[in-house]
Motif scaffolding. Structure first.
Motif, PDB file in Angstrom:
ATOM      1  N   ALA A  90      28.171 -36.165  67.908  1.00 25.81           N
ATOM      2  CA  ALA A  90      27.560 -37.441  68.359  1.00 25.81           C
ATOM      3  C   ALA A  90      28.051 -37.539  69.682  1.00 25.81           C
ATOM      4  CB  ALA A  90      27.993 -38.391  67.424  1.00 25.81           C
ATOM      5  N   ILE A  91      27.235 -37.445  70.745  1.00 21.77           N
ATOM      6  CA  ILE A  91      27.374 -37.607  71.978  1.00 21.77           C
ATOM      7  C   ILE A  91      27.548 -39.136  72.481  1.00 21.77           C
ATOM      8  CG2 ILE A  91      26.437 -37.320  74.363  1.00 21.77           C
ATOM      9  CD1 ILE A  91      26.786 -34.639  72.701  1.00 21.77           C
ATOM     10  N   LYS A  92      28.608 -39.460  73.166  1.00 19.23           N
ATOM     11  CA  LYS A  92      28.842 -40.752  73.500  1.00 19.23           C
ATOM     12  C   LYS A  92      28.681 -40.911  74.831  1.00 19.23           C
ATOM     13  CE  LYS A  92      29.932 -41.936  69.494  1.00 19.23           C
ATOM     14  NZ  LYS A  92      29.019 -42.841  68.730  1.00 19.23           N
TER      15      LYS A  92
ATOM     16  N   SER B  46      38.342 -32.075  63.083  1.00 17.08           N
ATOM     17  CA  SER B  46      37.826 -32.948  61.681  1.00 17.08           C
ATOM     18  C   SER B  46      36.790 -34.202  62.144  1.00 17.08           C
ATOM     19  CB  SER B  46      39.199 -33.570  61.024  1.00 17.08           C
ATOM     20  OG  SER B  46      40.012 -32.619  60.621  1.00 17.08           O
ATOM     21  N   PRO B  47      36.103 -34.518  61.271  1.00 11.84           N
ATOM     22  CA  PRO B  47      34.922 -35.546  61.690  1.00 11.84           C
ATOM     23  C   PRO B  47      35.964 -36.871  62.227  1.00 11.84           C
ATOM     24  CG  PRO B  47      34.378 -34.793  59.731  1.00 11.84           C
ATOM     25  CD  PRO B  47      35.653 -34.054  59.885  1.00 11.84           C
ATOM     26  N   GLY B  48      35.571 -37.468  63.267  1.00 12.68           N
ATOM     27  CA  GLY B  48      36.124 -38.659  63.850  1.00 12.68           C
ATOM     28  C   GLY B  48      37.064 -38.040  65.254  1.00 12.68           C
ATOM     29  N   ASP B  49      37.120 -36.702  65.237  1.00 11.40           N
ATOM     30  CA  ASP B  49      38.027 -36.195  66.562  1.00 11.40           C
ATOM     31  C   ASP B  49      37.033 -36.690  67.682  1.00 11.40           C
ATOM     32  OD1 ASP B  49      40.193 -35.530  65.116  1.00 11.40           O
ATOM     33  OD2 ASP B  49      39.506 -33.392  64.984  1.00 11.40           O
ATOM     34  N   HIS B  50      37.964 -36.878  68.776  1.00  9.88           N
ATOM     35  CA  HIS B  50      37.045 -37.015  70.234  1.00  9.88           C
ATOM     36  C   HIS B  50      37.195 -35.630  70.729  1.00  9.88           C
ATOM     37  CE1 HIS B  50      37.399 -41.682  70.640  1.00  9.88           C
ATOM     38  NE2 HIS B  50      36.894 -41.189  69.250  1.00  9.88           N
ATOM     39  N   VAL B  51      36.195 -35.313  71.639  1.00  8.88           N
ATOM     40  CA  VAL B  51      36.097 -33.928  72.081  1.00  8.88           C
ATOM     41  C   VAL B  51      35.025 -33.769  73.513  1.00  8.88           C
ATOM     42  CG1 VAL B  51      36.223 -32.397  70.042  1.00  8.88           C
ATOM     43  CG2 VAL B  51      33.924 -33.282  70.586  1.00  8.88           C
TER      44      VAL B  51
ATOM     45  N   ASP C 202      21.302 -37.476  71.405  1.00 11.63           N
ATOM     46  CA  ASP C 202      22.119 -38.266  70.499  1.00 11.63           C
ATOM     47  C   ASP C 202      23.237 -37.563  69.927  1.00 11.63           C
ATOM     48  OD1 ASP C 202      20.778 -40.711  71.154  1.00 11.63           O
ATOM     49  OD2 ASP C 202      19.291 -40.455  69.581  1.00 11.63           O
ATOM     50  N   ARG C 203      22.726 -36.278  69.281  1.00 10.98           N
ATOM     51  CA  ARG C 203      23.775 -35.280  68.812  1.00 10.98           C
ATOM     52  C   ARG C 203      23.195 -33.925  68.985  1.00 10.98           C
ATOM     53  NH1 ARG C 203      22.649 -39.505  65.376  1.00 10.98           N
ATOM     54  NH2 ARG C 203      24.319 -40.450  64.277  1.00 10.98           N
ATOM     55  N   ALA C 204      24.536 -33.012  68.997  1.00 10.76           N
ATOM     56  CA  ALA C 204      24.220 -31.614  69.321  1.00 10.76           C
ATOM     57  C   ALA C 204      24.845 -30.854  68.364  1.00 10.76           C
ATOM     58  CB  ALA C 204      24.679 -31.398  70.709  1.00 10.76           C
ATOM     59  N   VAL C 205      24.792 -29.647  68.239  1.00 10.42           N
ATOM     60  CA  VAL C 205      25.373 -28.605  67.396  1.00 10.42           C
ATOM     61  C   VAL C 205      25.729 -27.582  68.613  1.00 10.42           C
ATOM     62  CG1 VAL C 205      25.576 -26.611  65.857  1.00 10.42           C
ATOM     63  CG2 VAL C 205      24.551 -28.881  65.121  1.00 10.42           C
ATOM     64  N   VAL C 206      27.079 -27.275  68.305  1.00 11.89           N
ATOM     65  CA  VAL C 206      27.817 -26.394  69.514  1.00 11.89           C
ATOM     66  C   VAL C 206      29.065 -25.427  68.979  1.00 11.89           C
ATOM     67  CG1 VAL C 206      27.524 -28.020  71.235  1.00 11.89           C
ATOM     68  CG2 VAL C 206      29.406 -27.786  70.213  1.00 11.89           C
TER      69      VAL C 206
ATOM     70  N   LYS D  28      39.570 -30.927  72.140  1.00 10.27           N
ATOM     71  CA  LYS D  28      39.729 -32.015  71.691  1.00 10.27           C
ATOM     72  C   LYS D  28      40.816 -32.850  72.495  1.00 10.27           C
ATOM     73  CE  LYS D  28      42.245 -34.091  67.645  1.00 10.27           C
ATOM     74  NZ  LYS D  28      43.109 -33.813  66.482  1.00 10.27           N
ATOM     75  N   VAL D  29      40.361 -34.169  72.905  1.00  6.92           N
ATOM     76  CA  VAL D  29      41.060 -35.301  73.592  1.00  6.92           C
ATOM     77  C   VAL D  29      41.364 -36.196  72.964  1.00  6.92           C
ATOM     78  CG1 VAL D  29      39.655 -34.447  75.564  1.00  6.92           C
ATOM     79  CG2 VAL D  29      38.826 -36.091  74.406  1.00  6.92           C
ATOM     80  N   PRO D  30      42.339 -36.968  73.550  1.00  5.41           N
ATOM     81  CA  PRO D  30      43.123 -38.050  73.108  1.00  5.41           C
ATOM     82  C   PRO D  30      41.994 -39.187  72.723  1.00  5.41           C
ATOM     83  CG  PRO D  30      44.363 -37.365  74.910  1.00  5.41           C
ATOM     84  CD  PRO D  30      43.191 -36.456  74.691  1.00  5.41           C
ATOM     85  N   ALA D  31      42.032 -39.939  71.797  1.00  5.73           N
ATOM     86  CA  ALA D  31      41.028 -41.013  71.242  1.00  5.73           C
ATOM     87  C   ALA D  31      40.919 -42.211  72.231  1.00  5.73           C
ATOM     88  CB  ALA D  31      41.270 -41.323  69.885  1.00  5.73           C
ATOM     89  N   ASP D  32      42.064 -42.620  72.994  1.00  8.14           N
ATOM     90  CA  ASP D  32      42.037 -43.631  73.795  1.00  8.14           C
ATOM     91  C   ASP D  32      41.437 -43.319  75.405  1.00  8.14           C
ATOM     92  OD1 ASP D  32      44.035 -41.902  74.728  1.00  8.14           O
ATOM     93  OD2 ASP D  32      45.772 -43.588  74.804  1.00  8.14           O
ATOM     94  N   LEU D  33      40.961 -42.139  75.371  1.00  6.98           N
ATOM     95  CA  LEU D  33      40.386 -41.506  76.649  1.00  6.98           C
ATOM     96  C   LEU D  33      38.877 -42.085  76.767  1.00  6.98           C
ATOM     97  CD1 LEU D  33      40.720 -40.143  79.425  1.00  6.98           C
ATOM     98  CD2 LEU D  33      39.971 -38.077  78.315  1.00  6.98           C
ATOM     99  N   PRO D  34      38.522 -42.955  77.576  1.00  3.34           N
ATOM    100  CA  PRO D  34      37.043 -43.450  77.667  1.00  3.34           C
ATOM    101  C   PRO D  34      36.336 -42.270  77.794  1.00  3.34           C
ATOM    102  CG  PRO D  34      38.395 -44.705  79.074  1.00  3.34           C
ATOM    103  CD  PRO D  34      39.275 -43.602  78.760  1.00  3.34           C
ATOM    104  N   PHE D  35      35.161 -42.450  76.999  1.00  3.91           N
ATOM    105  CA  PHE D  35      34.126 -41.273  77.019  1.00  3.91           C
ATOM    106  C   PHE D  35      33.446 -41.096  78.126  1.00  3.91           C
ATOM    107  CE2 PHE D  35      33.794 -42.663  72.406  1.00  3.91           C
ATOM    108  CZ  PHE D  35      34.237 -41.670  71.979  1.00  3.91           C
ATOM    109  N   GLU D  36      33.106 -41.978  79.020  1.00  2.43           N
ATOM    110  CA  GLU D  36      32.652 -41.886  80.455  1.00  2.43           C
ATOM    111  C   GLU D  36      33.611 -41.004  81.396  1.00  2.43           C
ATOM    112  OE1 GLU D  36      34.104 -46.179  80.320  1.00  2.43           O
ATOM    113  OE2 GLU D  36      33.272 -44.707  78.957  1.00  2.43           O
TER     114      GLU D  36
END
Length: 276
Positions: free
Chosen positions: A44-46, A89-94, A153-157, A164-172
């Motif tokens: 899910a693209i943020k 896993s689902p929920g990981d930030h990438v 909105d979403r992509a398959v890659v 994978k990146v830390p969850a506290d790193l802002p998406f932008e």
């Protein structure tokens, strides 16, 4: 898993007339997205950045097979993984990267994954690393942009297009690591191999240039000189750390750089792509 519907920015022909506000080469379309196959991930693209590489496809400077869903500099959240993906896993930030690395070809084995041969071939065909496309419009298949197609909105890659990146790193912020930071810091660390104490001049302070400035500072370069025509960008460069600046419009700009670096910079990174 079954197919889902998502929205994406689709380019159906290159070389549209300018201004693009009138010709509107991109259209937001509802498309069909296949489930992730073996070694693939649905994200899910943020956040996504507009890079000059996107514009180079729109204007035809970098020809790609059409139609294509654009976008390659992005960050998001894992929604689903395909068979064989056991480290996400689902929920990981990438973060998405514009060159998937197979890990087995000669450049990958030699520590240069950005030159992955199968990855480059897949990108040129507008396909994923595993072959084929996962995007479908009402008139047929759509091609992937650099294995990402992130203006969506979403992509398959491919799993090999994700970090994978830390969850506290802002998406932008995270999105920039997929292209601007990867390119700019990579030029300093991997290509120029800047060493502590070397003098560095960076010409052009777009996203890649500013990332190069950060890479030079992180490498211990001194002095670091940033060159641009924009006073706002020069001020931004100074805010990053101990950075000296020169306005390229100054008649003696070259002499200023020589003086600031004790006769000339050890490493010069040209990031403007302009002769102005």
């Amino acid at each position: 898993m079954s197919t889902i519907q998502t929205r994406a920015a689709v380019l159906r022909a290159m070389g549209a007339a300018r201004p693009y506000a009138d010709s509107r080469p991109l259209a937001i379309e509802t498309i069909t997205l296949d489930p992730p196959g073996a070694g693939e991930v649905r994200v899910a693209i943020k956040a996504a950045g507009l890079c000059h590489s996107d514009l180079s496809v729109i204007n035809g400077d970098r020809p790609r097979p059409m139609p294509m869903a654009l976008g390659h500099e992005a960050a998001g959240v894992v929604e689903a993984v395909g068979p064989g993906v056991d480290d996400l896993s689902p929920g990981d930030h990438v973060v998405m990267v514009f060159m998937p690395s197979c890990g087995h070809c000669q450049p990958c084995a030699g520590g240069r994954p950005a030159l992955c041969e199968p990855g480059a071939a897949a990108n040129g065909r507008g396909e994923l690393l595993g072959g084929g496309t996962r995007l479908h419009g009402p008139e047929g298949d759509l091609h992937h942009h650099l294995g990402c197609s992130a203006f969506a909105d979403r992509a398959v890659v491919s799993r090999r297009s994700l970090v994978k990146v830390p969850a506290d790193l802002p998406f932008e912020h995270a999105a920039l690591f997929g292209c601007a930071v990867l390119t700019g810091v990579g030029a300093v660390v991997n290509t120029a191999q800047v060493r502590a104490g070397q003098s560095v001049a960076v010409v052009g302070l777009g996203g890649v240039g500013l990332a190069s400035v950060l890479g030079a500072l992180a490498s211990g370069a001194s002095p670091v000189v940033a060159v641009d025509l924009s006073e706002d960008k020069l001020a931004l460069a100074r805010s990053l750390g101990p950075v000296l600046t020169v306005n390229a419009a100054d008649a003696d700009a070259v002499e200023q750089v020589r003086n600031l670096t004790g006769g000339g910079a050890d490493v010069v990174l040209e990031m403007a792509g302009s002769v102005r």
